[in-house]
Design a protein around this motif. Sequence first.
Motif, mmCIF file in Angstrom:
data_model
loop_
_atom_site.group_PDB
_atom_site.id
_atom_site.type_symbol
_atom_site.label_atom_id
_atom_site.label_comp_id
_atom_site.label_asym_id
_atom_site.label_seq_id
_atom_site.Cartn_x
_atom_site.Cartn_y
_atom_site.Cartn_z
ATOM 1 N N ALA A 109 9.399 -1.739 4.852
ATOM 2 C CA ALA A 109 8.988 -2.872 5.707
ATOM 3 C C ALA A 109 8.720 -4.097 4.838
ATOM 4 O O ALA A 109 9.181 -5.207 5.138
ATOM 5 N N GLY A 110 7.970 -3.885 3.737
ATOM 6 C CA GLY A 110 7.657 -4.996 2.835
ATOM 7 C C GLY A 110 8.916 -5.562 2.198
ATOM 8 O O GLY A 110 9.101 -6.780 2.125
ATOM 9 N N GLN A 111 9.810 -4.646 1.792
ATOM 10 C CA GLN A 111 11.044 -5.098 1.118
ATOM 11 C C GLN A 111 11.924 -5.948 2.022
ATOM 12 O O GLN A 111 12.528 -6.926 1.581
ATOM 13 N N GLY A 162 1.612 -15.256 -0.984
ATOM 14 C CA GLY A 162 1.640 -13.817 -1.243
ATOM 15 C C GLY A 162 2.021 -13.543 -2.677
ATOM 16 O O GLY A 162 2.979 -14.146 -3.191
ATOM 17 N N GLY A 163 1.268 -12.648 -3.339
ATOM 18 C CA GLY A 163 1.532 -12.332 -4.742
ATOM 19 C C GLY A 163 2.891 -11.669 -4.926
ATOM 20 O O GLY A 163 3.742 -12.148 -5.688
ATOM 21 N N GLU A 164 3.119 -10.564 -4.199
ATOM 22 C CA GLU A 164 4.402 -9.855 -4.306
ATOM 23 C C GLU A 164 5.538 -10.754 -3.817
ATOM 24 O O GLU A 164 6.620 -10.792 -4.393
ATOM 25 N N THR A 165 5.267 -11.459 -2.742
ATOM 26 C CA THR A 165 6.278 -12.347 -2.168
ATOM 27 C C THR A 165 6.675 -13.420 -3.185
ATOM 28 O O THR A 165 7.862 -13.715 -3.364
ATOM 29 N N SER A 166 5.677 -13.973 -3.876
ATOM 30 C CA SER A 166 5.964 -14.997 -4.896
ATOM 31 C C SER A 166 6.847 -14.419 -5.991
ATOM 32 O O SER A 166 7.804 -15.063 -6.433
ATOM 33 N N ALA A 169 5.971 -17.440 3.960
ATOM 34 C CA ALA A 169 4.746 -16.646 3.849
ATOM 35 C C ALA A 169 5.028 -15.162 4.080
ATOM 36 O O ALA A 169 5.602 -14.779 5.100
ATOM 37 N N GLY A 170 4.639 -14.345 3.094
ATOM 38 C CA GLY A 170 4.747 -12.894 3.234
ATOM 39 C C GLY A 170 3.379 -12.244 3.220
ATOM 40 O O GLY A 170 3.239 -11.074 3.540
ATOM 41 N N SER A 171 2.375 -13.006 2.836
ATOM 42 C CA SER A 171 1.015 -12.469 2.752
ATOM 43 C C SER A 171 0.428 -12.274 4.147
ATOM 44 O O SER A 171 0.560 -13.139 5.004
ATOM 45 N N CYS A 172 -0.216 -11.127 4.348
ATOM 46 C CA CYS A 172 -0.856 -10.869 5.640
ATOM 47 C C CYS A 172 -2.371 -10.961 5.504
ATOM 48 O O CYS A 172 -3.117 -10.397 6.299
ATOM 49 N N HIS A 184 7.461 -17.056 8.424
ATOM 50 C CA HIS A 184 6.501 -16.058 7.953
ATOM 51 C C HIS A 184 6.845 -14.658 8.447
ATOM 52 O O HIS A 184 7.308 -14.473 9.569
ATOM 53 N N GLY A 185 6.623 -13.674 7.536
ATOM 54 C CA GLY A 185 6.605 -12.271 7.939
ATOM 55 C C GLY A 185 5.174 -11.938 8.319
ATOM 56 O O GLY A 185 4.915 -11.082 9.169
ATOM 57 N N SER A 186 4.253 -12.626 7.673
ATOM 58 C CA SER A 186 2.813 -12.449 7.846
ATOM 59 C C SER A 186 2.434 -12.244 9.302
ATOM 60 O O SER A 186 2.865 -13.003 10.167
ATOM 61 N N SER A 243 -1.472 -16.827 -4.092
ATOM 62 C CA SER A 243 -1.705 -15.419 -3.804
ATOM 63 C C SER A 243 -2.584 -15.339 -2.570
ATOM 64 O O SER A 243 -3.318 -16.266 -2.230
ATOM 65 N N GLY A 244 -2.458 -14.222 -1.869
ATOM 66 C CA GLY A 244 -2.919 -14.060 -0.487
ATOM 67 C C GLY A 244 -4.173 -14.810 -0.091
ATOM 68 O O GLY A 244 -4.138 -15.675 0.780
ATOM 69 N N ASN A 245 -5.295 -14.488 -0.736
ATOM 70 C CA ASN A 245 -6.558 -14.999 -0.230
ATOM 71 C C ASN A 245 -6.934 -16.381 -0.735
ATOM 72 O O ASN A 245 -8.012 -16.864 -0.435
ATOM 73 N N VAL A 293 11.013 -7.928 4.408
ATOM 74 C CA VAL A 293 10.450 -9.286 4.505
ATOM 75 C C VAL A 293 10.678 -10.042 3.194
ATOM 76 O O VAL A 293 11.122 -11.199 3.194
ATOM 77 N N GLU A 294 10.392 -9.385 2.071
ATOM 78 C CA GLU A 294 10.561 -10.055 0.766
ATOM 79 C C GLU A 294 12.014 -10.460 0.549
ATOM 80 O O GLU A 294 12.295 -11.573 0.084
ATOM 81 N N ALA A 295 12.950 -9.551 0.907
ATOM 82 C CA ALA A 295 14.374 -9.859 0.690
ATOM 83 C C ALA A 295 14.807 -11.014 1.584
ATOM 84 O O ALA A 295 15.555 -11.902 1.155
HETATM 85 P P1 ADP Z 1 -0.965 -10.776 -0.779
HETATM 86 O O1 ADP Z 1 -1.012 -11.739 -1.935
HETATM 87 O O2 ADP Z 1 -1.706 -11.258 0.433
HETATM 88 O O3 ADP Z 1 -1.319 -9.365 -1.178
HETATM 89 P P2 ADP Z 1 1.802 -9.991 -0.963
HETATM 90 O O4 ADP Z 1 3.006 -10.857 -0.829
HETATM 91 O O5 ADP Z 1 1.421 -9.541 -2.339
HETATM 92 O O6 ADP Z 1 0.573 -10.749 -0.289
HETATM 93 O O7 ADP Z 1 1.938 -8.684 -0.111
HETATM 94 C C1 ADP Z 1 2.234 -8.708 1.274
HETATM 95 C C2 ADP Z 1 3.309 -7.657 1.552
HETATM 96 O O8 ADP Z 1 3.375 -7.471 2.966
HETATM 97 C C3 ADP Z 1 4.679 -8.073 1.074
HETATM 98 O O9 ADP Z 1 5.339 -6.983 0.483
HETATM 99 C C4 ADP Z 1 5.367 -8.473 2.394
HETATM 100 O O10 ADP Z 1 6.762 -8.329 2.323
HETATM 101 C C5 ADP Z 1 4.750 -7.500 3.354
HETATM 102 N N1 ADP Z 1 4.860 -7.950 4.757
HETATM 103 C C6 ADP Z 1 4.840 -9.209 5.204
HETATM 104 N N2 ADP Z 1 4.976 -9.242 6.542
HETATM 105 C C7 ADP Z 1 5.083 -7.971 6.954
HETATM 106 C C8 ADP Z 1 5.243 -7.359 8.235
HETATM 107 N N3 ADP Z 1 5.324 -8.082 9.358
HETATM 108 N N4 ADP Z 1 5.308 -6.012 8.302
HETATM 109 C C9 ADP Z 1 5.229 -5.285 7.166
HETATM 110 N N5 ADP Z 1 5.069 -5.791 5.935
HETATM 111 C C10 ADP Z 1 5.007 -7.129 5.815
#
Ligand code: ADP
Length: 430
Positions: free
Chosen positions: A338-340, A366-370, A263-266, A318-320, A412-414, A342-344
């Motif tokens: 920060a986002g990169q 998460g959309g971007e994460t996916s 999970a990367g979505s917050c 999760h990074g979430s 995707s996130g929500n 977590v995604e990487a």
């Molecule tokens: P959503 O679909 O909810 O928008 P996304 O994956 O598109 O989710 O976007 C969430 C972004 O937040 C991603 O780029 C992810 O890497 C980043 N993220 C997740 N956890 C953290 C964190 N702890 N700190 C900063 N950024 C984060």
Amino acid sequence: MSRPILGVIADDFTGATDIASMLARGGMRVVQTIGPEAVPLVARDTDAVVIALKTRSIAACDAVAQSLAALDALRRAGIPQVQFKYCSTFDSTPEGNIAPVSEALAEALGCPLIPHVPALPVNGRTVYKGHLFVGDALLHESGMQAHPLNPMTDANLVRWLGRQTSRPVGLADHQLLSRGPDALREALERMRQDGILHVIGDAIDEDALSIWARVLSEYPFFAGGSGLATPLARRLGETGRFTPDRNPPGFASETAGHTLILAGSCSTATLAQIQAFRDKGGQIRQIEPTALNENPKAVQDLIGWAADALKSGPALIHGSTGHEEVAAAQRALGISRAGQIVEAALSKIARALVRLPQTGRLVVAGGETSGAVVSALDVAALRIGAEIDPGVPWTLALEAAGRQIIPLALKSGNFGGPDFFLRTAWGMAR
Ligand code: ADP
């Protein structure tokens, strides 16, 4: 062996998944490809092929070129009917890309009229007298006027599309639809004779979409959102164009091993789903981007932990996290870094674990994460299976050579109810 009867060219990834699951809901066997290259591989025993492009916000000439390449792949696969799919909020700028892309596709197909049906009433996107509403608000008062890439400052789609083209734009309004499919068919034909190229279609509810589906099931090309997809699939089934499959494949229930959730979505929904997993006693680890930045080797430790944990049950990484922790990480590292990180990390974890026997299926939030995970796993196509929650199907991820990678759910996130992770981890489908 049956050939696909419908091809969709979608202008972004999650929009492609959205329409793919709507077509599956109408009984079609659907495959979504990442770009056009995989179309020949998946065009067997499939009723609809959805090509996911990323053309919504790029220069119009590039969007046209990529869309024509996608059309070429669909035609080579012998697919006779094509939809250009865009967002139900008509995301575009005065320069495009909806008019330029749809015109190029129509011209290549020799179609003299382009019906547009953007409405998605189940999500509150309705069109009345050519005006797009999001819930109770007109589009330009819905928040979409402040969209960072394509601010929608006019809810009148006839006028908005008119800014993207020199060709005439007409309207097939609610009153016309209420007179039924024959009246609509005749009116479209009259508009064509009058030299109108684009027609914006009203639709305020599912009944209106059913009328559109009856008429457009006879058109080789049309454009619009995902709202039309289920009624269109049902109509194509009723008229014998394909044999509806009432039980889409489960995929996830067919493999051994446990579920890995990344999970990367917050978003609020994802955070609640993580909490529910934790409350249930699920095995769980958190990634903190600042800590990971100082000690990149920690990813290896997480991989080792998950490889072991998955032997006994589902595992979630999760990074979430909540707003304050995200903001602190962003202050320390910058928003995109920060986002990169977590995604990487999540991508690396996915790559390391996906082929282990104890990893039965993969869920990404998460959309971007996916997007990051799909690209790290070299996914070429997704066969669409049973819906877990509305808009989120189980899929079977395939690589370019056509081999199966893993059952995969991209959320995707929500999206998804609070028990989404519980059901993907312990109970395979609703
Ligand atoms: P959503 O679909 O909810 O928008 P996304 O994956 O598109 O989710 O976007 C969430 C972004 O937040 C991603 O780029 C992810 O890497 C980043 N993220 C997740 N956890 C953290 C964190 N702890 N700190 C900063 N950024 C984060």
